[in-house]
Design a protein around this motif. Structure first.
Motif, PDB file in Angstrom:
ATOM      1  N   SER A   1       0.794  -1.229   0.000  1.00 54.16           N
ATOM      2  CA  SER A   1       0.000   0.000   0.000  1.00 54.16           C
ATOM      3  C   SER A   1       0.828   1.281   0.000  1.00 54.16           C
ATOM      4  CB  SER A   1      -0.974   0.003   1.191  1.00 54.16           C
ATOM      5  OG  SER A   1      -0.274  -0.008   2.411  1.00 54.16           O
ATOM      6  N   SER A   2       2.161   1.159  -0.011  1.00 55.05           N
ATOM      7  CA  SER A   2       2.968   2.381  -0.176  1.00 55.05           C
ATOM      8  C   SER A   2       4.383   2.019  -0.617  1.00 55.05           C
ATOM      9  CB  SER A   2       3.011   3.229   1.109  1.00 55.05           C
ATOM     10  OG  SER A   2       3.639   2.531   2.160  1.00 55.05           O
ATOM     11  N   GLY A   3       5.129   3.040  -0.998  1.00 55.83           N
ATOM     12  CA  GLY A   3       6.560   2.910  -1.276  1.00 55.83           C
ATOM     13  C   GLY A   3       6.902   1.835  -2.287  1.00 55.83           C
ATOM     14  N   ILE A   4       7.874   1.019  -1.915  1.00 52.32           N
ATOM     15  CA  ILE A   4       8.404  -0.003  -2.831  1.00 52.32           C
ATOM     16  C   ILE A   4       7.336  -1.043  -3.177  1.00 52.32           C
ATOM     17  CG2 ILE A   4      10.044  -1.930  -2.938  1.00 52.32           C
ATOM     18  CD1 ILE A   4      12.046  -0.096  -1.421  1.00 52.32           C
ATOM     19  N   GLY A   5       6.567  -1.477  -2.170  1.00 45.03           N
ATOM     20  CA  GLY A   5       5.521  -2.480  -2.427  1.00 45.03           C
ATOM     21  C   GLY A   5       4.496  -1.967  -3.426  1.00 45.03           C
ATOM     22  N   LEU A   6       4.099  -0.705  -3.281  1.00 47.19           N
ATOM     23  CA  LEU A   6       3.131  -0.127  -4.218  1.00 47.19           C
ATOM     24  C   LEU A   6       3.758   0.009  -5.613  1.00 47.19           C
ATOM     25  CD1 LEU A   6       0.441   1.181  -4.962  1.00 47.19           C
ATOM     26  CD2 LEU A   6       1.270   3.336  -3.974  1.00 47.19           C
ATOM     27  N   GLY A   7       5.026   0.403  -5.662  1.00 49.03           N
ATOM     28  CA  GLY A   7       5.716   0.489  -6.964  1.00 49.03           C
ATOM     29  C   GLY A   7       5.732  -0.856  -7.676  1.00 49.03           C
ATOM     30  N   ILE A   8       5.961  -1.922  -6.906  1.00 47.47           N
ATOM     31  CA  ILE A   8       5.952  -3.278  -7.476  1.00 47.47           C
ATOM     32  C   ILE A   8       4.545  -3.618  -7.970  1.00 47.47           C
ATOM     33  CG2 ILE A   8       6.224  -5.738  -6.932  1.00 47.47           C
ATOM     34  CD1 ILE A   8       8.347  -4.824  -4.788  1.00 47.47           C
ATOM     35  N   ALA A   9       3.549  -3.277  -7.156  1.00 47.87           N
ATOM     36  CA  ALA A   9       2.154  -3.577  -7.529  1.00 47.87           C
ATOM     37  C   ALA A   9       1.800  -2.897  -8.847  1.00 47.87           C
ATOM     38  CB  ALA A   9       1.210  -3.122  -6.414  1.00 47.87           C
ATOM     39  N   ARG A  10       2.150  -1.642  -8.980  1.00 45.08           N
ATOM     40  CA  ARG A  10       1.810  -0.893 -10.201  1.00 45.08           C
ATOM     41  C   ARG A  10       2.553  -1.443 -11.411  1.00 45.08           C
ATOM     42  NH1 ARG A  10      -0.328   4.090 -10.437  1.00 45.08           N
ATOM     43  NH2 ARG A  10       1.343   4.808 -11.798  1.00 45.08           N
ATOM     44  N   HIS A  11       3.821  -1.809 -11.199  1.00 46.62           N
ATOM     45  CA  HIS A  11       4.628  -2.328 -12.312  1.00 46.62           C
ATOM     46  C   HIS A  11       4.076  -3.677 -12.798  1.00 46.62           C
ATOM     47  CE1 HIS A  11       8.423  -2.598 -14.617  1.00 46.62           C
ATOM     48  NE2 HIS A  11       8.286  -3.901 -14.418  1.00 46.62           N
TER      49      HIS A  11
ATOM     50  N   ASP B   1      13.151   0.839 -10.213  1.00 45.24           N
ATOM     51  CA  ASP B   1      14.351  -0.022 -10.283  1.00 45.24           C
ATOM     52  C   ASP B   1      14.091  -1.340  -9.562  1.00 45.24           C
ATOM     53  OD1 ASP B   1      15.999   1.857 -11.647  1.00 45.24           O
ATOM     54  OD2 ASP B   1      16.336   2.914  -9.760  1.00 45.24           O
ATOM     55  N   ILE B   2      13.471  -1.245  -8.393  1.00 48.32           N
ATOM     56  CA  ILE B   2      13.203  -2.457  -7.600  1.00 48.32           C
ATOM     57  C   ILE B   2      12.148  -3.310  -8.297  1.00 48.32           C
ATOM     58  CG2 ILE B   2      12.526  -3.351  -5.337  1.00 48.32           C
ATOM     59  CD1 ILE B   2      15.202  -1.620  -5.534  1.00 48.32           C
ATOM     60  N   ALA B   3      11.108  -2.649  -8.814  1.00 51.15           N
ATOM     61  CA  ALA B   3      10.009  -3.382  -9.466  1.00 51.15           C
ATOM     62  C   ALA B   3      10.533  -4.202 -10.656  1.00 51.15           C
ATOM     63  CB  ALA B   3       8.933  -2.402  -9.912  1.00 51.15           C
ATOM     64  N   ARG B   4      11.496  -3.654 -11.386  1.00 48.22           N
ATOM     65  CA  ARG B   4      12.036  -4.391 -12.548  1.00 48.22           C
ATOM     66  C   ARG B   4      12.758  -5.663 -12.108  1.00 48.22           C
ATOM     67  NH1 ARG B   4      14.296   0.350 -16.605  1.00 48.22           N
ATOM     68  NH2 ARG B   4      12.376   1.561 -16.543  1.00 48.22           N
ATOM     69  N   SER B   5      13.534  -5.572 -11.031  1.00 45.71           N
ATOM     70  CA  SER B   5      14.241  -6.759 -10.528  1.00 45.71           C
ATOM     71  C   SER B   5      13.243  -7.805 -10.047  1.00 45.71           C
ATOM     72  CB  SER B   5      15.176  -6.385  -9.373  1.00 45.71           C
ATOM     73  OG  SER B   5      16.234  -5.594  -9.847  1.00 45.71           O
ATOM     74  N   VAL B   6      12.189  -7.341  -9.358  1.00 45.44           N
ATOM     75  CA  VAL B   6      11.163  -8.262  -8.856  1.00 45.44           C
ATOM     76  C   VAL B   6      10.451  -8.933 -10.031  1.00 45.44           C
ATOM     77  CG1 VAL B   6       8.962  -8.375  -7.616  1.00 45.44           C
ATOM     78  CG2 VAL B   6      10.839  -6.994  -6.697  1.00 45.44           C
ATOM     79  N   ALA B   7      10.117  -8.137 -11.049  1.00 40.78           N
ATOM     80  CA  ALA B   7       9.401  -8.686 -12.219  1.00 40.78           C
ATOM     81  C   ALA B   7      10.231  -9.793 -12.860  1.00 40.78           C
ATOM     82  CB  ALA B   7       9.109  -7.577 -13.221  1.00 40.78           C
ATOM     83  N   PHE B   8      11.523  -9.584 -12.961  1.00 42.64           N
ATOM     84  CA  PHE B   8      12.402 -10.619 -13.528  1.00 42.64           C
ATOM     85  C   PHE B   8      12.390 -11.881 -12.664  1.00 42.64           C
ATOM     86  CE2 PHE B   8      16.685 -12.490 -13.019  1.00 42.64           C
ATOM     87  CZ  PHE B   8      16.730 -13.198 -14.215  1.00 42.64           C
ATOM     88  N   LEU B   9      12.669 -11.715 -11.373  1.00 42.77           N
ATOM     89  CA  LEU B   9      12.836 -12.897 -10.500  1.00 42.77           C
ATOM     90  C   LEU B   9      11.559 -13.719 -10.364  1.00 42.77           C
ATOM     91  CD1 LEU B   9      15.100 -11.824  -7.506  1.00 42.77           C
ATOM     92  CD2 LEU B   9      15.554 -13.608  -9.186  1.00 42.77           C
ATOM     93  N   CYS B  10      10.409 -13.066 -10.453  1.00 44.45           N
ATOM     94  CA  CYS B  10       9.134 -13.789 -10.271  1.00 44.45           C
ATOM     95  C   CYS B  10       8.556 -14.281 -11.592  1.00 44.45           C
ATOM     96  CB  CYS B  10       8.133 -12.904  -9.541  1.00 44.45           C
ATOM     97  SG  CYS B  10       8.645 -12.541  -7.847  1.00 44.45           S
ATOM     98  N   SER B  11       9.300 -14.125 -12.682  1.00 45.63           N
ATOM     99  CA  SER B  11       8.810 -14.537 -14.009  1.00 45.63           C
ATOM    100  C   SER B  11       9.521 -15.810 -14.454  1.00 45.63           C
ATOM    101  CB  SER B  11       9.097 -13.435 -15.023  1.00 45.63           C
ATOM    102  OG  SER B  11      10.465 -13.491 -15.416  1.00 45.63           O
ATOM    103  N   PRO B  12       9.011 -16.450 -15.504  1.00 46.03           N
ATOM    104  CA  PRO B  12       9.696 -17.632 -16.043  1.00 46.03           C
ATOM    105  C   PRO B  12      11.102 -17.323 -16.586  1.00 46.03           C
ATOM    106  CG  PRO B  12       7.448 -17.484 -16.869  1.00 46.03           C
ATOM    107  CD  PRO B  12       7.725 -16.196 -16.167  1.00 46.03           C
ATOM    108  N   MET B  13      11.402 -16.044 -16.798  1.00 48.01           N
ATOM    109  CA  MET B  13      12.771 -15.677 -17.202  1.00 48.01           C
ATOM    110  C   MET B  13      13.782 -16.164 -16.170  1.00 48.01           C
ATOM    111  SD  MET B  13      12.919 -13.566 -19.951  1.00 48.01           S
ATOM    112  CE  MET B  13      13.971 -12.143 -19.804  1.00 48.01           C
ATOM    113  N   ALA B  14      13.342 -16.284 -14.918  1.00 48.75           N
ATOM    114  CA  ALA B  14      14.243 -16.689 -13.823  1.00 48.75           C
ATOM    115  C   ALA B  14      13.883 -18.084 -13.326  1.00 48.75           C
ATOM    116  CB  ALA B  14      14.153 -15.671 -12.685  1.00 48.75           C
TER     117      ALA B  14
END
Ligand code: HXC
Ligand code: NAP
Length: 267
Positions: free
Chosen positions: A26-36, A231-244
């Protein structure tokens, strides 16, 4: 499976049909990840304590993902976390990705830190991460499910006035490795991302009480700059995807090089 067959599985950051839950969304990095991840097509559920914060966060996610949902819960309350995740599974389908981003922190010298202050941060960060992951395990779709914790460079590199948060994050670094070892046979990967100082966040504000400390923190990175939530959301998107898909039990530093430490001022 030979390599030709393996190559047919999806190699992309496409999150359509991926059901994603983010505690501390609901805020900060977690929200950035959610939006990404919403922009990549994910079905997003966020968890936080404060209902007004959840509503404000959801209003910024709805622009991208009108089916986003929020759940009010404290990660220290394991039965309530199980209740939320069970409700998400029941109403929104099997869960593919769970991100544990909730944390609490304040700057205080260890000699002034009460036992309850230390315990509070350990309970939110370390035990809260375990509560979220262990509640999620039986509710996951077991084909490349991904669990991801948010840690910090201070897990590996001590910082004054941060004994509670450094200890909690060090625990998280080991927790993801242990869970990765145990849950790999269930088809579940478990990793962490370690953000450096991220501009515009509560976390950085709490660590930078004065402009001098802020400059010190910035200059502790190799890149001599703050990151942003994207920046953080991009790393998370990679690690949680089949790319990783062959990556588990790892901590990805997304910290401008902070973990390697720069103690000598440079021109
Ligand atoms: C000393 C403090 C304190 C402070 C609280 N305490 N704030 N001690 N200095 N500034 C003590 C209290 O006196 C109490 O101990 C105990 O901690 C629990 O405090 P509560 O207020 O009852 O806790 P609670 O309501 O559960 O709130 C938790 C919180 C709060 C962590 C204190 O600030 C919070 O909810 N924060 C969430 C948001 C947040 O912190 N975001 C930044 C995350 S950044 P006594 O003994 O009096 O009972 C981040 C960066 C990591 O994590 C990078 C570095 C590792
Ligand atoms: P933030 O904006 O304060 O976000 C914290 C989130 O967690 C909010 O959604 C908050 O909502 C929720 N939360 C806090 N305590 C909770 C609890 N007990 N139960 C459920 N939800 C709770 O912090 P941030 O700076 O973006 O930090 C996010 C993550 O990144 C944390 O894990 C932090 O340790 C890590 N990190 C941050 C930085 C940085 O520079 N910001 C650097 C390294 C690591 P409620 O308050 O409504 O519950």
């Amino acid at each position: 499976m030979n390599n030709k067959q393996a190559d047919k599985s999806p190699i992309s950051l496409d999150y359509r049909d991926r059901n994603v839950v983010i505690s501390g969304g609901s805020s900060g990095i977690g929200l950035g990840i959610a939006r990404h991840l919403a922009a990549l097509g994910a079905r997003i559920s966020i968890i936080g304590r404060n209902q007004d914060k959840l509503s404000a966060a959801l209003s910024t996610i709805y622009e991208i993902a009108p089916d986003a949902a929020g759940y009010s819960a404290d990660v220290r309350d394991a039965p309530r976390i199980t209740e939320c995740l069970t409700e998400i599974r029941r109403t929104r389908g099997e869960i593919d990705v769970v991100i544990a981003a909730a944390a609490g922190n304040f700057f205080v010298p260890a000699e002034k830190m009460s036992p309850n202050a230390f315990k509070t941060v350990i309970e939110i960060d370390l035990i809260g991460t375990f509560n979220v992951f262990s509640a999620a395990l039986p509710l996951l779709r077991r084909e490349d499910a991904a669990l991801l914790a948010i840690t910090a460079p201070q897990a590996q590199r001590p910082m004054a006035n941060q004994a509670h948060a450094c200890s909690a994050k060090a625990g998280i670094d080991m927790l993801v490795k242990c869970l990765a070892m145990e849950w790999g046979t269930h088809g579940v990967r478990v990793n962490a991302v370690s953000p450096g100082p991220i501009a515009g966040t509560e976390g950085l504000a709490r660590l930078s009480a004065t402009p001098e400390i802020e400059r010190f923190v910035r200059d502790a990175t190799a890149l001599r700059k703050f990151g942003d939530v994207e920046d953080i959301a991009r790393s998370v998107a990679f690690l949680c995807s089949p790319m990783a898909r062959y990556v588990t039990g790892t901590v990805l530093d997304c910290d401008g090089g902070m973990r390697h430490g720069n103690f000598v001022p440079m021109q």
